[in-house]
Design a protein around this motif. Structure first.
Motif, PDB file in Angstrom:
ATOM      1  N   ASP A  13       1.116  -1.164  -0.027  1.00 29.17           N
ATOM      2  CA  ASP A  13      -0.042  -0.076   0.081  1.00 29.17           C
ATOM      3  C   ASP A  13       0.749   1.300  -0.129  1.00 29.17           C
ATOM      4  O   ASP A  13       2.147   1.380  -0.062  1.00 29.17           O
ATOM      5  CB  ASP A  13      -0.787  -0.094   1.075  1.00 29.17           C
ATOM      6  N   ARG A  14       0.258   2.473  -0.128  1.00 32.43           N
ATOM      7  CA  ARG A  14       0.859   3.595  -0.221  1.00 32.43           C
ATOM      8  C   ARG A  14       1.855   3.813   1.238  1.00 32.43           C
ATOM      9  O   ARG A  14       2.856   4.444   1.145  1.00 32.43           O
ATOM     10  CB  ARG A  14      -0.147   4.891  -0.181  1.00 32.43           C
ATOM     11  N   GLU A  15       1.295   3.305   2.431  1.00 34.08           N
ATOM     12  CA  GLU A  15       2.253   3.587   3.559  1.00 34.08           C
ATOM     13  C   GLU A  15       3.654   2.651   3.537  1.00 34.08           C
ATOM     14  O   GLU A  15       4.533   3.387   3.735  1.00 34.08           O
ATOM     15  CB  GLU A  15       1.382   3.075   4.723  1.00 34.08           C
ATOM     16  N   ASP A  16       3.334   1.599   2.850  1.00 29.99           N
ATOM     17  CA  ASP A  16       4.682   0.659   2.666  1.00 29.99           C
ATOM     18  C   ASP A  16       5.514   1.637   1.800  1.00 29.99           C
ATOM     19  O   ASP A  16       6.693   1.456   1.810  1.00 29.99           O
ATOM     20  CB  ASP A  16       4.434  -0.691   1.990  1.00 29.99           C
ATOM     21  N   CYS A  17       4.940   2.040   0.635  1.00 29.27           N
ATOM     22  CA  CYS A  17       5.985   2.773  -0.303  1.00 29.27           C
ATOM     23  C   CYS A  17       6.578   3.711   0.316  1.00 29.27           C
ATOM     24  O   CYS A  17       7.881   4.012   0.171  1.00 29.27           O
ATOM     25  CB  CYS A  17       4.842   3.162  -1.418  1.00 29.27           C
ATOM     26  N   TYR A  18       5.811   4.786   1.091  1.00 31.87           N
ATOM     27  CA  TYR A  18       6.628   5.962   1.774  1.00 31.87           C
ATOM     28  C   TYR A  18       7.591   5.303   2.687  1.00 31.87           C
ATOM     29  O   TYR A  18       8.701   6.023   2.908  1.00 31.87           O
ATOM     30  CB  TYR A  18       5.375   6.682   2.620  1.00 31.87           C
ATOM     31  N   ARG A  19       7.177   4.328   3.485  1.00 30.82           N
ATOM     32  CA  ARG A  19       8.400   3.835   4.505  1.00 30.82           C
ATOM     33  C   ARG A  19       9.492   3.299   3.733  1.00 30.82           C
ATOM     34  O   ARG A  19      10.861   3.724   4.063  1.00 30.82           O
ATOM     35  CB  ARG A  19       7.699   2.777   5.217  1.00 30.82           C
ATOM     36  N   PHE A  20       9.163   2.614   2.717  1.00 34.74           N
ATOM     37  CA  PHE A  20      10.379   1.923   1.745  1.00 34.74           C
ATOM     38  C   PHE A  20      11.327   2.959   1.333  1.00 34.74           C
ATOM     39  O   PHE A  20      12.510   3.072   1.349  1.00 34.74           O
ATOM     40  CB  PHE A  20       9.821   0.981   0.836  1.00 34.74           C
ATOM     41  N   PHE A  21      10.425   3.838   0.617  1.00 36.14           N
ATOM     42  CA  PHE A  21      11.353   4.913  -0.306  1.00 36.14           C
ATOM     43  C   PHE A  21      12.004   5.962   0.620  1.00 36.14           C
ATOM     44  O   PHE A  21      12.969   6.411   0.399  1.00 36.14           O
ATOM     45  CB  PHE A  21      10.394   5.503  -1.505  1.00 36.14           C
ATOM     46  N   GLU A  22      11.246   6.368   1.776  1.00 32.07           N
ATOM     47  CA  GLU A  22      11.910   7.204   2.891  1.00 32.07           C
ATOM     48  C   GLU A  22      13.413   6.569   3.086  1.00 32.07           C
ATOM     49  O   GLU A  22      14.210   7.308   3.553  1.00 32.07           O
ATOM     50  CB  GLU A  22      11.176   7.735   3.888  1.00 32.07           C
ATOM     51  N   ASP A  23      13.323   5.267   3.096  1.00 32.53           N
ATOM     52  CA  ASP A  23      14.559   4.596   4.073  1.00 32.53           C
ATOM     53  C   ASP A  23      15.446   4.497   2.557  1.00 32.53           C
ATOM     54  O   ASP A  23      16.888   4.651   2.860  1.00 32.53           O
ATOM     55  CB  ASP A  23      14.370   3.482   4.348  1.00 32.53           C
ATOM     56  N   ILE A  24      15.118   3.973   1.675  1.00 33.06           N
ATOM     57  CA  ILE A  24      16.195   3.824   0.381  1.00 33.06           C
ATOM     58  C   ILE A  24      16.530   5.001  -0.482  1.00 33.06           C
ATOM     59  O   ILE A  24      17.550   4.898  -1.139  1.00 33.06           O
ATOM     60  CB  ILE A  24      15.501   2.710  -0.447  1.00 33.06           C
ATOM     61  N   CYS A  25      15.827   6.063  -0.250  1.00 29.98           N
ATOM     62  CA  CYS A  25      16.066   7.159  -1.157  1.00 29.98           C
ATOM     63  C   CYS A  25      16.087   8.426  -0.569  1.00 29.98           C
ATOM     64  O   CYS A  25      15.731   8.683   0.791  1.00 29.98           O
ATOM     65  CB  CYS A  25      14.830   7.382  -2.353  1.00 29.98           C
ATOM     66  N   THR A  26      16.868   9.321  -1.161  1.00 28.24           N
ATOM     67  CA  THR A  26      17.084  10.550  -0.413  1.00 28.24           C
ATOM     68  C   THR A  26      15.662  11.359  -0.671  1.00 28.24           C
ATOM     69  O   THR A  26      14.964  10.981  -1.778  1.00 28.24           O
ATOM     70  CB  THR A  26      18.052  11.643  -0.885  1.00 28.24           C
ATOM     71  N   ILE A  27      15.280  12.428  -0.076  1.00 24.26           N
ATOM     72  CA  ILE A  27      13.742  13.270  -0.518  1.00 24.26           C
ATOM     73  C   ILE A  27      14.125  13.894  -1.733  1.00 24.26           C
ATOM     74  O   ILE A  27      13.057  14.005  -2.367  1.00 24.26           O
ATOM     75  CB  ILE A  27      13.620  14.073   0.713  1.00 24.26           C
ATOM     76  N   ASN A  28      15.364  14.293  -2.126  1.00 26.25           N
ATOM     77  CA  ASN A  28      15.509  15.036  -3.576  1.00 26.25           C
ATOM     78  C   ASN A  28      15.193  13.648  -4.545  1.00 26.25           C
ATOM     79  O   ASN A  28      14.937  14.050  -5.618  1.00 26.25           O
ATOM     80  CB  ASN A  28      16.696  15.448  -3.542  1.00 26.25           C
ATOM     81  N   GLU A  29      15.529  12.648  -4.132  1.00 23.34           N
ATOM     82  CA  GLU A  29      15.392  11.537  -5.237  1.00 23.34           C
ATOM     83  C   GLU A  29      14.044  11.159  -5.571  1.00 23.34           C
ATOM     84  O   GLU A  29      13.602  11.063  -6.698  1.00 23.34           O
ATOM     85  CB  GLU A  29      16.235  10.279  -4.864  1.00 23.34           C
ATOM     86  N   ILE A  30      13.303  11.016  -4.520  1.00 21.67           N
ATOM     87  CA  ILE A  30      12.040  10.777  -4.367  1.00 21.67           C
ATOM     88  C   ILE A  30      11.280  12.088  -5.286  1.00 21.67           C
ATOM     89  O   ILE A  30      10.339  11.880  -6.153  1.00 21.67           O
ATOM     90  CB  ILE A  30      11.301  10.653  -3.198  1.00 21.67           C
ATOM     91  N   HIS A  31      11.570  13.238  -4.958  1.00 18.17           N
ATOM     92  CA  HIS A  31      10.989  14.521  -5.674  1.00 18.17           C
ATOM     93  C   HIS A  31      11.236  14.182  -7.140  1.00 18.17           C
ATOM     94  O   HIS A  31      10.383  14.668  -7.959  1.00 18.17           O
ATOM     95  CB  HIS A  31      11.395  15.729  -5.310  1.00 18.17           C
ATOM     96  N   ALA A  32      12.678  13.985  -7.390  1.00 22.31           N
ATOM     97  CA  ALA A  32      13.109  13.836  -8.828  1.00 22.31           C
ATOM     98  C   ALA A  32      12.078  12.828  -9.708  1.00 22.31           C
ATOM     99  O   ALA A  32      11.722  13.002 -10.822  1.00 22.31           O
ATOM    100  CB  ALA A  32      14.461  13.732  -9.055  1.00 22.31           C
ATOM    101  N   ILE A  33      11.786  11.699  -9.147  1.00 24.51           N
ATOM    102  CA  ILE A  33      11.187  10.484  -9.826  1.00 24.51           C
ATOM    103  C   ILE A  33       9.832  10.996  -9.746  1.00 24.51           C
ATOM    104  O   ILE A  33       9.259  10.899 -10.985  1.00 24.51           O
ATOM    105  CB  ILE A  33      11.205   9.290  -8.845  1.00 24.51           C
ATOM    106  N   SER A  34       9.186  11.637  -8.672  1.00 25.92           N
ATOM    107  CA  SER A  34       7.876  12.084  -8.871  1.00 25.92           C
ATOM    108  C   SER A  34       7.498  13.125 -10.008  1.00 25.92           C
ATOM    109  O   SER A  34       6.586  13.384 -10.642  1.00 25.92           O
ATOM    110  CB  SER A  34       7.274  12.335  -7.563  1.00 25.92           C
TER     111      SER A  34
END
Length: 101
Positions: free
Chosen positions: A24-45
């Motif tokens: 679910d979305r919560e799993d995604c937030y938890r995993f991607f917050e751990d594996i990526c930097t916030i800048n990487e997540i923003h760049a992908i989105s």
């Protein structure tokens, strides 16, 4: 015929297998917050938003204003859409409820 990526490796397969376990979305937030930097997540989105706007036939100037993406980024994403592996198309079709396999 199955798609064969030029980047295929056991490590990347394992990463994608891990992503496929997210439920679910919560799993995604938890995993991607751990594996990526916030800048990487923003760049992908941002790239996904650019792809959506290109698909909607927005101009580079409109996309640049809406997303703050550089024209180089917009151009690179456009090349992926036109000449790439159809990854953006498949995801955007699914997000729009037009799953095409």
């Amino acid at each position: 015929m199955a798609y064969e990526s030029k980047f295929k490796s056991e490590e990347i397969d394992e990463l994608f297998d891990a992503i496929l376990t997210l439920e679910d979305r919560e799993d995604c937030y938890r995993f991607f917050e751990d594996i990526c930097t916030i800048n990487e997540i923003h760049a992908i989105s941002q790239r996904l938003q650019v792809a959506k706007l290109l698909r909607a036939k927005k101009t580079y100037n409109e996309i640049e204003q809406l997303t703050k993406a550089s024209t180089a980024t917009i151009s690179r994403i456009n090349k992926c859409i036109v000449y790439g592996a159809d990854g953006y198309k498949r995801v955007l079709d699914r997000l729009e409820g037009k799953t095409k396999e």
